[in-house]
Design an enzyme around this catalytic site. Structure first.
Site, PDB file in Angstrom:
ATOM      1  N   LYS A 135      14.709  22.287  38.075  1.00  0.00           N
ATOM      2  CA  LYS A 135      15.795  22.879  38.870  1.00  0.00           C
ATOM      3  C   LYS A 135      16.615  23.836  38.017  1.00  0.00           C
ATOM      4  O   LYS A 135      17.851  23.840  38.096  1.00  0.00           O
ATOM      5  CB  LYS A 135      16.683  21.759  39.439  1.00  0.00           C
ATOM      6  CG  LYS A 135      15.951  20.859  40.437  1.00  0.00           C
ATOM      7  CD  LYS A 135      16.786  19.664  40.849  1.00  0.00           C
ATOM      8  CE  LYS A 135      15.953  18.562  41.453  1.00  0.00           C
ATOM      9  NZ  LYS A 135      15.543  18.744  42.819  1.00  0.00           N
ATOM     10  N   LYS A 218       2.145  18.730  44.330  1.00  0.00           N
ATOM     11  CA  LYS A 218       2.786  17.796  45.260  1.00  0.00           C
ATOM     12  C   LYS A 218       3.225  18.510  46.532  1.00  0.00           C
ATOM     13  O   LYS A 218       3.862  19.559  46.465  1.00  0.00           O
ATOM     14  CB  LYS A 218       4.002  17.179  44.567  1.00  0.00           C
ATOM     15  CG  LYS A 218       4.546  15.962  45.263  1.00  0.00           C
ATOM     16  CD  LYS A 218       5.765  15.427  44.555  1.00  0.00           C
ATOM     17  CE  LYS A 218       6.556  14.573  45.518  1.00  0.00           C
ATOM     18  NZ  LYS A 218       7.973  14.633  45.304  1.00  0.00           N
ATOM     19  N   LYS A 221       9.130  18.747  50.241  1.00  0.00           N
ATOM     20  CA  LYS A 221       9.978  19.463  51.179  1.00  0.00           C
ATOM     21  C   LYS A 221      10.731  20.614  50.518  1.00  0.00           C
ATOM     22  O   LYS A 221      11.115  21.554  51.186  1.00  0.00           O
ATOM     23  CB  LYS A 221      10.915  18.530  51.953  1.00  0.00           C
ATOM     24  CG  LYS A 221      11.506  17.363  51.217  1.00  0.00           C
ATOM     25  CD  LYS A 221      12.281  16.471  52.189  1.00  0.00           C
ATOM     26  CE  LYS A 221      12.230  15.008  51.855  1.00  0.00           C
ATOM     27  NZ  LYS A 221      13.097  14.626  50.711  1.00  0.00           N
TER      28      LYS A 221
HETATM   29  P1  ATP Z   1      12.659  16.661  47.432  1.00  0.00           P
HETATM   30  O1  ATP Z   1      12.089  18.014  47.407  1.00  0.00           O
HETATM   31  O2  ATP Z   1      14.000  16.557  48.073  1.00  0.00           O
HETATM   32  O3  ATP Z   1      12.569  15.960  46.107  1.00  0.00           O
HETATM   33  P2  ATP Z   1      10.197  15.434  48.273  1.00  0.00           P
HETATM   34  O4  ATP Z   1       9.406  16.016  49.370  1.00  0.00           O
HETATM   35  O5  ATP Z   1       9.742  15.641  46.855  1.00  0.00           O
HETATM   36  O6  ATP Z   1      11.691  15.883  48.444  1.00  0.00           O
HETATM   37  P3  ATP Z   1      11.082  12.793  47.852  1.00  0.00           P
HETATM   38  O7  ATP Z   1      12.177  12.425  48.793  1.00  0.00           O
HETATM   39  O8  ATP Z   1      11.409  13.166  46.459  1.00  0.00           O
HETATM   40  O9  ATP Z   1      10.259  13.944  48.578  1.00  0.00           O
HETATM   41  O10 ATP Z   1       9.969  11.670  47.864  1.00  0.00           O
HETATM   42  C1  ATP Z   1      10.290  10.335  48.056  1.00  0.00           C
HETATM   43  C2  ATP Z   1       9.045   9.483  47.939  1.00  0.00           C
HETATM   44  O11 ATP Z   1       8.106   9.890  48.933  1.00  0.00           O
HETATM   45  C3  ATP Z   1       8.292   9.630  46.621  1.00  0.00           C
HETATM   46  O12 ATP Z   1       8.796   8.765  45.622  1.00  0.00           O
HETATM   47  C4  ATP Z   1       6.877   9.252  47.037  1.00  0.00           C
HETATM   48  O13 ATP Z   1       6.724   7.858  47.105  1.00  0.00           O
HETATM   49  C5  ATP Z   1       6.783   9.804  48.457  1.00  0.00           C
HETATM   50  N1  ATP Z   1       6.188  11.139  48.455  1.00  0.00           N
HETATM   51  C6  ATP Z   1       6.832  12.320  48.492  1.00  0.00           C
HETATM   52  N2  ATP Z   1       5.976  13.335  48.480  1.00  0.00           N
HETATM   53  C7  ATP Z   1       4.737  12.801  48.435  1.00  0.00           C
HETATM   54  C8  ATP Z   1       3.406  13.334  48.400  1.00  0.00           C
HETATM   55  N3  ATP Z   1       3.185  14.626  48.391  1.00  0.00           N
HETATM   56  N4  ATP Z   1       2.367  12.475  48.377  1.00  0.00           N
HETATM   57  C9  ATP Z   1       2.578  11.150  48.372  1.00  0.00           C
HETATM   58  N5  ATP Z   1       3.793  10.582  48.390  1.00  0.00           N
HETATM   59  C10 ATP Z   1       4.863  11.384  48.426  1.00  0.00           C
HETATM   60 MG    MG Z   2      11.239  14.774  45.120  1.00  0.00          MG
END
Ligand code: ATP
Ligand code: MG
Length: 350
Positions: A135, A218, A221
């Site tokens: 970030k 990954k 979002k």
């Molecule tokens: P942000 O961008 O706000 O970090 P994000 O999409 O990375 O959002 P998180 O809220 O950080 O999502 O993810 C929470 C949990 O959801 C992770 O710890 C994991 O268990 C699961 N997760 C998120 N993205 C994935 C993915 N691409 N594949 C599998 N599990 C996921």
């Molecule tokens: Mg995340």
């Protein structure tokens, strides 16, 4: 009075013993949830919630630590993420869904915990370290603009967990340092002020990791490379047609050499509820474009019911509000019980 004399008391104790496990999990409301969340954590969450008392926190305070300048986004996504969770068909007699900022006891506990953590320890947390680097547009090169709030979010996570006295925390690999830090804080608290906290355990995710449609390691979002759970069948088709692949002929599964195609094969297996080995023979000789259409069809079938339910729930604002009111009551009650013990132990129960 011996407890067998009081039927209610006996029942209460029995219930406490039988329902000892308290699960805490949650989501950052930074965007609607996507199929990576679904296969990576939501399906396991639904199973876990059938077995144990479960709290699901919508982590708006945590989302603000790197989105403080976009409060509307966080607010909007609280409702998106709530609907994503409710569409799983959770039993709300056993599951509490609540918004983090509605439980001021968490903020109170965070303040007390902040005395028990050194800045050096926080800076060494590998997850926080990696996130600060990622970030850099927010926190500057080498973290020169790092905020107190973001560096300290593991402290607030310890307060999330311990305020509810939850003891089983489903996590992905990247979240392990947070649980470690929570146990350190609880141990130190207990040593200084007296035994208040049980040390929580992690439940390491067995879910599938889904990579982004753009080939990023990954689906996330923040990276805009997702199929969201709220996406329509048409949006899903459009996104899959555009998904990054390679120029190798045929379809195969080799995550190291063909990460993007292998990710789509994995999704096909998950959506058709078969193993990767079982689906490969029918895919091997297909052209990429045809395979993508087959995947889209299977994905749209798989999520059809979920999507219909989600749309219905999301449109019913009164219902969403009702769920949040109930969640707030239940989480507040539990957190306040904890805080009474904490204030007493810390000699601030004036
Ligand atoms: P942000 O961008 O706000 O970090 P994000 O999409 O990375 O959002 P998180 O809220 O950080 O999502 O993810 C929470 C949990 O959801 C992770 O710890 C994991 O268990 C699961 N997760 C998120 N993205 C994935 C993915 N691409 N594949 C599998 N599990 C996921
Ligand atoms: Mg995340």
């Amino acid at each position: 009075m011996p407890f067998f004399l009081s039927k209610n008391n006996f029942l209460e104790r029995l219930i406490t013993i039988m329902s000892e496990t308290i699960v805490l999990t949650g989501d950052r409301p930074t965007g609607p949830l996507h199929i990576g969340h679904y296969f990576g954590s939501l399906i396991n969450r639904r199973e876990l919630a059938k077995q144990h008392r479960t709290f699901i926190m919508l982590a708006d305070v945590q989302a603000l630590t790197d989105n403080w300048d976009n409060p509307q986004k966080v607010r909007d996504n609280v409702y998106e993420v709530l609907a994503d969770n409710l569409a799983l068909g959770l039993d709300l007699d056993n599951v509490t869904l609540y918004i983090q900022s509605q439980i001021p006891q968490i903020a109170e506990l965070t303040v007390f915990f902040s005395n028990l953590v050194t800045i050096n320890r926080l800076k060494r947390n590998p997850t926080v370290k990696a996130e600060i680097e990622q970030k850099s547009e927010k926190f500057g090169e080498d973290g020169v603009s790092l905020t107190y709030g973001f560096l300290g979010y593991p402290v607030s996570q310890a307060a999330d967990i311990l305020s509810l006295q939850s003891n089983l925390i489903p996590v992905g690999e990247d979240q392990l340092p947070m649980i470690e830090q929570t146990r350190e804080i609880a141990t130190k608290f207990n040593r200084i002020y007296g035994e208040v906290f049980e040390l929580p355990k992690e439940l390491l995710s067995t879910g599938s990791r889904i990579i982004g449609l753009d080939g990023n390691a990954k689906m996330s979002k923040s990276l805009n490379n997702c199929i969201y759970l709220r996406d329509s069948a048409e949006e899903t088709i459009k996104k899959l047609i555009k998904a990054k692949t390679d120029s190798i002929e045929g379809i195969s599964y080799n995550p190291e050499f063909r990460p993007e195609v292998s990710n789509l094969v994995k999704l096909y297996a998950l959506c058709s509820e078969q193993s990767i080995e079982a689906v490969l023979p029918e895919l091997e000789s297909m052209r990429t474009g045809d395979f993508k259409m087959k995947l889209a069809e299977s994905m749209n079938d798989y999520f059809a019911e979920f999507r219909a339910k989600r749309a219905e729930i999301f449109a019913d604002k009164a219902y969403l509000q009702e769920v949040l009111e109930k969640g707030k009551r239940e989480a507040l009650e539990r957190a306040e019980q904890t805080m009474q013990k904490v204030r007493q132990a810390m000699k601030i129960d004036y």
